[in-house]
Design a protein around this motif. Structure first.
Motif, PDB file in Angstrom:
ATOM      1  N   ILE A 134       1.063  -0.765   0.352  1.00 20.96           N
ATOM      2  CA  ILE A 134       0.191  -0.333  -0.368  1.00 20.96           C
ATOM      3  C   ILE A 134       1.287   0.915  -0.081  1.00 20.96           C
ATOM      4  O   ILE A 134       0.647   2.493  -0.563  1.00 20.96           O
ATOM      5  CB  ILE A 134      -1.190   0.333   1.411  1.00 20.96           C
ATOM      6  CG1 ILE A 134      -1.734  -1.305   1.518  1.00 20.96           C
ATOM      7  CG2 ILE A 134      -1.797   1.465   2.071  1.00 20.96           C
ATOM      8  CD1 ILE A 134      -2.684  -1.730   2.491  1.00 20.96           C
ATOM      9  N   ASN A 178       1.896   2.259  -3.130  1.00 27.31           N
ATOM     10  CA  ASN A 178       1.162   2.564  -3.729  1.00 27.31           C
ATOM     11  C   ASN A 178       0.662   1.186  -5.038  1.00 27.31           C
ATOM     12  O   ASN A 178       0.009   1.587  -6.509  1.00 27.31           O
ATOM     13  CB  ASN A 178       1.392   3.701  -4.534  1.00 27.31           C
ATOM     14  CG  ASN A 178      -0.022   4.255  -5.421  1.00 27.31           C
ATOM     15  OD1 ASN A 178      -0.922   4.194  -4.879  1.00 27.31           O
ATOM     16  ND2 ASN A 178       0.103   4.968  -6.653  1.00 27.31           N
ATOM     17  N   VAL A 215      -3.560  -0.981  -4.143  1.00 26.26           N
ATOM     18  CA  VAL A 215      -4.028   0.262  -2.583  1.00 26.26           C
ATOM     19  C   VAL A 215      -5.624  -0.255  -1.790  1.00 26.26           C
ATOM     20  O   VAL A 215      -5.878  -0.932  -1.542  1.00 26.26           O
ATOM     21  CB  VAL A 215      -3.752   1.366  -3.223  1.00 26.26           C
ATOM     22  CG1 VAL A 215      -4.739   2.127  -2.017  1.00 26.26           C
ATOM     23  CG2 VAL A 215      -2.489   1.659  -3.365  1.00 26.26           C
ATOM     24  N   ASP A 216      -5.916  -0.752  -3.223  1.00 29.60           N
ATOM     25  CA  ASP A 216      -8.099  -0.072  -3.198  1.00 29.60           C
ATOM     26  C   ASP A 216      -7.928  -2.346  -2.914  1.00 29.60           C
ATOM     27  O   ASP A 216      -8.774  -2.528  -1.629  1.00 29.60           O
ATOM     28  CB  ASP A 216      -8.705  -0.590  -4.450  1.00 29.60           C
ATOM     29  CG  ASP A 216      -8.660   1.271  -4.906  1.00 29.60           C
ATOM     30  OD1 ASP A 216      -8.458   2.039  -4.506  1.00 29.60           O
ATOM     31  OD2 ASP A 216      -8.751   1.133  -6.502  1.00 29.60           O
ATOM     32  N   LEU A 240      -6.332  -2.479   0.428  1.00 30.98           N
ATOM     33  CA  LEU A 240      -6.773  -1.460   1.706  1.00 30.98           C
ATOM     34  C   LEU A 240      -7.950  -2.676   2.728  1.00 30.98           C
ATOM     35  O   LEU A 240      -8.808  -2.422   3.437  1.00 30.98           O
ATOM     36  CB  LEU A 240      -7.657  -0.509   1.244  1.00 30.98           C
ATOM     37  CG  LEU A 240      -6.721   0.413   1.001  1.00 30.98           C
ATOM     38  CD1 LEU A 240      -7.203   2.071   0.649  1.00 30.98           C
ATOM     39  CD2 LEU A 240      -5.583   0.580   2.832  1.00 30.98           C
ATOM     40  N   CYS A 282      -0.341   7.150   6.830  1.00 33.13           N
ATOM     41  CA  CYS A 282      -0.486   6.387   5.148  1.00 33.13           C
ATOM     42  C   CYS A 282      -1.601   6.542   5.117  1.00 33.13           C
ATOM     43  O   CYS A 282      -2.036   6.840   4.306  1.00 33.13           O
ATOM     44  CB  CYS A 282       0.021   5.256   5.497  1.00 33.13           C
ATOM     45  SG  CYS A 282      -0.208   4.106   3.899  1.00 33.13           S
ATOM     46  N   ILE A 313      -4.163   8.992   2.249  1.00 34.43           N
ATOM     47  CA  ILE A 313      -5.507   8.213   1.215  1.00 34.43           C
ATOM     48  C   ILE A 313      -5.594   8.986   1.234  1.00 34.43           C
ATOM     49  O   ILE A 313      -6.786   8.668   0.288  1.00 34.43           O
ATOM     50  CB  ILE A 313      -5.133   6.620   1.378  1.00 34.43           C
ATOM     51  CG1 ILE A 313      -3.652   5.711   1.422  1.00 34.43           C
ATOM     52  CG2 ILE A 313      -5.542   5.704   0.090  1.00 34.43           C
ATOM     53  CD1 ILE A 313      -3.912   4.201   2.055  1.00 34.43           C
ATOM     54  N   SER A 361     -12.281   2.758  -0.995  1.00 32.84           N
ATOM     55  CA  SER A 361     -11.038   2.893  -0.464  1.00 32.84           C
ATOM     56  C   SER A 361     -10.665   3.748   0.632  1.00 32.84           C
ATOM     57  O   SER A 361     -10.418   3.642   2.174  1.00 32.84           O
ATOM     58  CB  SER A 361      -9.757   3.476  -1.360  1.00 32.84           C
ATOM     59  OG  SER A 361      -9.742   2.289  -2.139  1.00 32.84           O
ATOM     60  N   CYS A 412     -10.622   3.011   4.832  1.00 41.27           N
ATOM     61  CA  CYS A 412      -8.684   3.689   5.589  1.00 41.27           C
ATOM     62  C   CYS A 412     -10.016   4.078   7.105  1.00 41.27           C
ATOM     63  O   CYS A 412      -8.810   3.810   8.325  1.00 41.27           O
ATOM     64  CB  CYS A 412      -8.702   4.630   5.051  1.00 41.27           C
ATOM     65  SG  CYS A 412      -7.251   4.243   3.158  1.00 41.27           S
TER      66      CYS A 412
END
Length: 458
Positions: free
Chosen positions: A347, A350, A353-354, A357, A381, A385, A394, A398
């Motif tokens: 993550i 990059n 990421v989606d 997560l 982090c 995001i 996402s 988060c």
């Protein structure tokens, strides 16, 4: 004169013959009118089509009535339909049935012989050529037309007898001692199970089919000794089989399948490793399979493959981990096997990421996972995001993770408070996020406000 089994002068036969003559005359009249006109008469063409269908139905009914009036030997009668068999086949108990009716029985989920009630050891249907020939001869003697035996029977799934013979011959080659035969058969099975869903279903008809497919891998004590292309084709065939919903339980519960998939995660071409991960993902659609796969030790090599970061395998690995971690025990296994560190590393780089997560959010109800996230710098982090990502899902994941960290580790409140003062990140999400994101963001804000109030009070 051929025997028809119908008494001459039978009123039903006379009426049928008269109706057929009437339809034929109507058909002649319609065809003449169509040919005589310069313009295309659509109504006449439709009526011609309807007349032809009526004539066909009349012919079929006549044949059916003729068959029902004949007293044919009991061994020619299908135990299910009670009618004369057109395509007799033998099941594993040795009983013979007409193919369409026994297929309908099996398709309904039955796995017993209708006549003996014995459990079928497999569901492969073997043509009974002897009975077929006897019925054909009897029909010929009685003036009844039988379907041409040279025409291949096509079942509901689009398989011919030739397809079945090819399937069995390829499985036999998989047990061959010759590597070249095994490679040719494995590649053919891979292609057929990819292109034809009906071929995937064939593996579910016999308990021996999958073990035969795995024979070359089962014989080797170490996957390093297996030809890489052969291993890739077999693993990919397992992936193709696992896509078929009715195969998922059978494939996963066949001995050696999951251990061989786990072994393939560790070695072989990157396509082999990726397809092994994809196979575990598709098999894990069943909760019972999630448990089996988790207990097999598959999660650790999945995490290691994720950590390697090969772009070919990343998406399949992430999908497999997400599906497996739906059940509680597998979450604990994933955390123990280093999933949190590997996921956060990607993550922060990059990478996917989606998808990652979503896994992190799933693991955040594990206390050890939350502690690791805090120690590895997850809070700044995740806040970053939320600020920069355009993906609502996402952001939701988060804030869900941050919510858990906020409640479990008070030392991280300052970082979140400073972020809120500088950027208003959490407040903005509380106003503009998804319904779940708003709840989590408001929960964090309430927590921070209470902490500030307590400080002032003190």
């Amino acid at each position: 004169m051929a025997k028809t089994g119908v008494v001459e002068g039978d009123p039903t036969t006379v009426a049928t013959t008269a109706k057929a003559s009437e339809l034929k005359r109507e058909l002649q009249r319609l065809v003449k009118s169509i040919l005589a006109e310069d313009e295309i008469n659509v109504d006449a063409i439709d009526k011609t089509h309807q007349t032809l269908l009526a004539l066909k139905d009349l012919k079929l009914n006549k044949r059916k009535n003729s068959d029902s009036n004949l007293h044919f030997p009991d061994e020619f009668r299908c135990p299910l339909s009670k009618e004369l068999m057109r395509d007799p086949v033998i099941v594993s108990t040795g009983q013979t049935y007409d193919r369409p009716f026994i297929q309908k029985w099996l398709k309904a989920g039955n796995r017993t012989c209708p006549r003996t009630q014995q459990v079928l050891s497999h569901t492969i249907l073997t043509p009974n050529h002897l009975i077929r020939e006897m019925i054909s001869q009897w029909c010929k003697n009685n003036g009844i037309q039988m379907p041409d035996h040279s025409v291949q029977y096509l079942n509901d799934e689009g398989l011919t007898e030739g397809d079945r013979d090819l399937f069995l011959s390829l499985l036999e080659k998989m047990s061959s001692s010759t590597l070249s035969d095994q490679k040719v058969a494995a590649r053919e099975l891979r292609l057929l199970t990819k292109k034809m869903p009906s071929f995937r279903a064939l593996f579910g008809e016999s308990s021996d089919a999958i073990p035969q497919l795995l024979h070359p891998l089962s014989q080797s004590n170490n996957s390093i000794n297996v030809h890489p292309n052969l291993q890739e084709d077999i693993i990919t065939t397992l992936l193709n089989l696992s896509i078929h919903d009715n195969n998922k339980k059978l494939v996963a519960e066949t001995p050696k399948v999951i251990p061989l998939l786990v072994d393939a995660l560790k070695s072989g071409t990157i396509e082999t490793r990726s397809n092994a991960a994809a196979a575990l993902f598709t098999l894990s659609a069943l909760d019972s399979n999630k448990e089996l796969i988790g207990k097999s030790g598959a999660i650790k090599p999945l995490v290691e493959l994720l950590d390697e970061g090969n772009p070919v395998a990343m998406k399949d690995v992430a999908s497999a981990l997400f599906s497996l971690c739906i059940i509680h025990d597998n979450k604990a296994r994933a955390v123990r096997d280093g999933a949190v560190r590997a996921i956060l590393k990607k993550i922060m780089s990059n990478v996917h990421v989606d998808e990652l997560l979503a896994i992190l959010a799933m693991l955040s109800n594990n206390q050890r996972a939350v502690e690791e996230m805090g120690d590895l710098g997850a809070v700044p982090c995740l806040l970053n995001i939320i600020r920069e990502s355009s993906c609502a899902r996402s952001k939701e994941n988060c804030i869900a993770v941050l919510y858990t960290i906020c409640y479990c580790d008070r030392t991280k409140w300052k970082t979140i408070r400073d972020e809120e003062k500088t950027y208003g990140t959490v407040s903005q999400l509380a106003q503009n996020g998804t319904a779940r994101a708003k709840r989590k963001a408001n929960g964090i804000l309430d927590r921070l406000n209470r902490a500030v109030n307590l400080t002032h009070t003190a």
